[in-house]
Design an enzyme around this catalytic site. Structure first.
Site, PDB file in Angstrom:
ATOM      1  CD  GLU A 144      -3.202  -5.948   0.708  1.00 37.71           C
ATOM      2  OE1 GLU A 144      -4.168  -6.618   1.114  1.00 37.71           O
ATOM      3  OE2 GLU A 144      -2.678  -5.036   1.367  1.00 37.71           O
ATOM      4  CG  LEU A 175      -4.983  -9.944   0.817  1.00 36.32           C
ATOM      5  CD1 LEU A 175      -3.624 -10.602   0.928  1.00 36.32           C
ATOM      6  CD2 LEU A 175      -5.966 -10.837   0.071  1.00 36.32           C
ATOM      7  NE  ARG A 176     -12.303  -9.398   4.781  1.00 35.82           N
ATOM      8  CZ  ARG A 176     -13.483 -10.008   4.663  1.00 35.82           C
ATOM      9  NH1 ARG A 176     -14.494  -9.631   5.410  1.00 35.82           N
ATOM     10  NH2 ARG A 176     -13.654 -11.013   3.824  1.00 35.82           N
ATOM     11  CE  LYS A 214      -9.060  -9.201  11.240  1.00 36.46           C
ATOM     12  NZ  LYS A 214      -9.557  -9.078   9.890  1.00 36.46           N
ATOM     13  NE  ARG A 231       1.050  -5.513  12.621  1.00 41.15           N
ATOM     14  CZ  ARG A 231       1.321  -5.840  11.352  1.00 41.15           C
ATOM     15  NH1 ARG A 231       2.138  -5.097  10.652  1.00 41.15           N
ATOM     16  NH2 ARG A 231       0.784  -6.909  10.814  1.00 41.15           N
ATOM     17  CB  THR A 289      -0.903   0.001   1.248  1.00 40.63           C
ATOM     18  OG1 THR A 289      -1.672  -1.196   1.203  1.00 40.63           O
ATOM     19  CG2 THR A 289      -1.815   1.203   1.280  1.00 40.63           C
ATOM     20  CB  CYS A 301      -4.812  -1.919   6.997  1.00 46.16           C
ATOM     21  SG  CYS A 301      -3.808  -3.208   6.276  1.00 46.16           S
ATOM     22  N   GLY A 323      -8.479  -0.903  14.885  1.00 43.60           N
ATOM     23  CA  GLY A 323      -7.027  -1.012  15.021  1.00 43.60           C
ATOM     24  C   GLY A 323      -6.477  -1.813  13.866  1.00 43.60           C
TER      25      GLY A 323
HETATM   26  C1  UDX Z   1      -8.490  -4.159   6.662  1.00 45.97           C
HETATM   27  C2  UDX Z   1      -9.375  -4.153   5.407  1.00 45.97           C
HETATM   28  O1  UDX Z   1     -10.639  -4.740   5.726  1.00 45.97           O
HETATM   29  C3  UDX Z   1      -8.710  -4.897   4.263  1.00 45.97           C
HETATM   30  O2  UDX Z   1      -9.488  -4.791   3.087  1.00 45.97           O
HETATM   31  C4  UDX Z   1      -7.325  -4.271   4.025  1.00 45.97           C
HETATM   32  O3  UDX Z   1      -6.644  -4.958   2.987  1.00 45.97           O
HETATM   33  C5  UDX Z   1      -6.496  -4.288   5.294  1.00 45.97           C
HETATM   34  O4  UDX Z   1      -7.227  -3.613   6.334  1.00 45.97           O
HETATM   35  P1  UDX Z   1      -7.884  -5.899   8.611  1.00 45.97           P
HETATM   36  O5  UDX Z   1      -6.965  -4.846   9.150  1.00 45.97           O
HETATM   37  O6  UDX Z   1      -7.407  -7.310   8.535  1.00 45.97           O
HETATM   38  O7  UDX Z   1      -8.372  -5.518   7.113  1.00 45.97           O
HETATM   39  O8  UDX Z   1      -9.170  -5.910   9.564  1.00 45.97           O
HETATM   40  P2  UDX Z   1     -10.728  -5.579   9.448  1.00 45.97           P
HETATM   41  O9  UDX Z   1     -11.484  -6.831   9.532  1.00 45.97           O
HETATM   42  O10 UDX Z   1     -11.035  -4.684   8.322  1.00 45.97           O
HETATM   43  O11 UDX Z   1     -10.932  -4.776  10.836  1.00 45.97           O
HETATM   44  C6  UDX Z   1     -10.187  -3.589  11.128  1.00 45.97           C
HETATM   45  C7  UDX Z   1     -10.580  -3.022  12.469  1.00 45.97           C
HETATM   46  O12 UDX Z   1     -11.921  -2.548  12.446  1.00 45.97           O
HETATM   47  C8  UDX Z   1     -10.527  -4.037  13.618  1.00 45.97           C
HETATM   48  O13 UDX Z   1     -10.012  -3.402  14.767  1.00 45.97           O
HETATM   49  C9  UDX Z   1     -11.983  -4.423  13.826  1.00 45.97           C
HETATM   50  O14 UDX Z   1     -12.267  -4.851  15.132  1.00 45.97           O
HETATM   51  C10 UDX Z   1     -12.676  -3.083  13.504  1.00 45.97           C
HETATM   52  N1  UDX Z   1     -14.073  -3.253  13.084  1.00 45.97           N
HETATM   53  C11 UDX Z   1     -14.368  -3.891  11.909  1.00 45.97           C
HETATM   54  C12 UDX Z   1     -15.091  -2.734  13.871  1.00 45.97           C
HETATM   55  O15 UDX Z   1     -14.847  -2.151  14.938  1.00 45.97           O
HETATM   56  N2  UDX Z   1     -16.388  -2.862  13.434  1.00 45.97           N
HETATM   57  C13 UDX Z   1     -16.709  -3.486  12.276  1.00 45.97           C
HETATM   58  O16 UDX Z   1     -17.919  -3.550  11.944  1.00 45.97           O
HETATM   59  C14 UDX Z   1     -15.671  -4.022  11.484  1.00 45.97           C
END
Ligand code: UDX
Length: 458
Positions: free
Chosen positions: A150, A152-153, A322, A329, A121, A262, A259
């Site tokens: 990408e 990706l989660r 999560k 992180r 990114t 990303c 958190g």
């Molecule tokens: C994210 C993006 O979803 C993904 O497309 C990108 O490539 C990388 O960043 P990720 O960091 O793995 O992915 O986690 P994600 O599932 O998106 O959750 C990010 C944060 O948001 C977590 O702390 C999660 O707990 C929080 N979250 C997510 C909420 O508080 N509420 C929600 O409804 C969804």
């Protein structure tokens, strides 16, 4: 196709393993010798659902290799994907030094007509900068630089890669774009939408997508606060909003603030990009500040719940940012636990996967893998991560283990009435606390009534 992924971190490894699964011949290269050594013995450096099985399968088929020799790994390849880290620099800007370094390293060794693709990114304009770096070294324009963000989660990265919502290909040259289309052909043949655009658009799509998702979370967190003050229920409100297909039901779960590796970094970079082009992004600037504030406010609310208790102990359930990851992180726990400790609260904690990563960053916390042992003697249970095992907690066992009967559930995992039936005061997000605390009770306990949450219904 012969593909090398430069950078065997989270994105690079997942990409490399999944591309080998699509039938490509892949080398994952990294300058970290220890990491490559462990990968060569079959040990992945992080947990990701399904990734180790796919890696083992494709290593056995001879389609996936690992190397710390970049010169060998970058020669005679159809595609070189750069997937190195872009951490937040000291000034908040995405630090592109690893990307530049990777470009300088591959420039002298790559074959003519190689397509270089940025998976990391990166800020808008980086593909063009990388093209200049490589052109300086080679002195000839017999290569292309493209962008392929990408999405990706963590926890679902393998299925996100193999069954994505869309594939975005940023190429300023038609032939280069065609090679990326070829790379993804097995996925595209399943009907996955493809967007072909220029490199700068592709770079901005990644930041704008993450900023928009983070905005959804920030918005629902604010609506949750409103629900609490008016005795509403955020579950019903989020459902009612999400059923509108223009909005969609995902990313509408209130929580302790987003958190991970990303959202915090990418929202910051997006805001900075706006400022650098003299087009500030006030929505995102506000979101960033509110997300930080939310973690502090949760710590403050926990302290309010503990008012009047001497030598209080809190059991924190969940340190990962999560569920289904060991990644801590920018996790809420890293902000909230130190704030509690600074106010004299003893902290016990439990997390199924992230314990060891969190323990390094959170001194003086007493950990236990068994939630009921972790909860023993606690005055309050604070849930920060939505692990399934916490959803299935047995209230009777909790009540027997804890000293107090207070639960602060920042993921709305538990059933409020059930908690009350077992004698707990249960506070969650976007739902009125059960049982409610009257204003005069709050004053009697010496709590400053800082907001309307403690107001009696009349
Ligand atoms: C994210 C993006 O979803 C993904 O497309 C990108 O490539 C990388 O960043 P990720 O960091 O793995 O992915 O986690 P994600 O599932 O998106 O959750 C990010 C944060 O948001 C977590 O702390 C999660 O707990 C929080 N979250 C997510 C909420 O508080 N509420 C929600 O409804 C969804």
């Amino acid at each position: 196709m012969r593909v090398t992924v430069v950078g065997a971190g989270y994105v690079g490894l997942t990409t490399g393993v999944c591309l080998s699964q699509l039938g490509h011949e892949v080398i994952c290269a990294d300058i970290d010798r220890d990491r490559i050594g462990r990968l060569n013995t079959g040990v992945l450096p992080f947990k990701e659902d399904g990734l180790d099985e796919l890696a083992a399968e494709n290593i056995a088929r001879g389609r996936l290799r690992f190397s710390d020799d970049l010169a060998m790994a970058a020669a005679r390849r159809d595609l070189l994907l750069i997937a190195v880290g872009t951490p937040k620099g000291a000034d908040g800007e995405a630090d592109l030094s690893f990307v530049r370094q990777a470009a300088r390293s591959i420039a002298p060794v790559m074959s003519p007509k190689t397509v270089v693709t940025l998976k990391s990114t990166v800020v808008v304009g980086t593909a063009r900068e990388v093209r200049e770096i490589i052109a300086e070294e080679r002195g000839a324009l017999d290569f292309w630089v493209t962008s392929n963000p990408e999405f990706l989660r963590e926890g679902t990265a393998v299925s996100d890669f193999l069954c994505p919502d869309r594939i975005v290909i940023g190429a300023d040259d038609r032939d280069a774009g065609e090679r990326l289309v070829e790379l993804y052909r097995p996925i595209l043949e399943k009907g996955v939408p493809l967007l072909e655009t220029g490199t700068a658009n592709a770079e901005l799509i990644k930041y704008a997508a993450n900023a928009f998702l983070a905005l959804k979370i920030g918005f629902i967190n604010d609506v949750a606060d409103l629900c609490e003050s008016m005795d509403g229920d955020i579950g019903a409100v989020a459902k009612g909003i999400g059923l509108d297909s223009r909005i969609g039901s995902s990313f509408l779960m209130p929580g302790p603030g987003y958190g991970g590796s990303c959202f915090p970094k990418d929202t910051e970079a997006f805001a900075r990009t706006g400022r650098s082009y003299n087009v500030p992004q006030p929505l995102i600037e506000t979101l960033i500040a509110r997300n930080d504030l939310r973690k502090q406010r949760i710590a403050r609310r926990v302290l309010e719940e503990l008012a009047g208790i001497s030598d209080p102990t809190v059991a924190v359930f969940g340190a990962a940012f999560k569920a289904n990851t060991d990644d801590v992180r920018e996790a809420a726990a890293l902000h909230i636990v130190p704030a509690l400790q600074q106010s004299g609260v003893a902290v016990r904690a439990c997390d199924p996967w992230a314990r060891h990563n969190a323990a390094r960053l959170l001194p003086s916390v007493v950990w236990d893998d068994d939630p009921y042992v972790a909860a023993s003697g606690a005055d309050l249970l604070l849930i920060l991560t939505e692990w399934e095992i916490f959803r299935l907690l047995n209230f009777g066992q909790l009540a027997a283990a804890m000293r107090g009967r207070r639960i602060f559930d920042c993921r709305n995992l538990l059933e409020p009435q059930e908690a009350m039936r077992h004698g707990f005061r249960y506070v969650s997000l976007g739902r009125a606390p059960i049982p409610k605390r009257e204003k005069k009770m709050a004053h009697a306990a010496g709590i400053r009534c800082a907001n309307r949450r403690f107001r009696s219904p009349n």
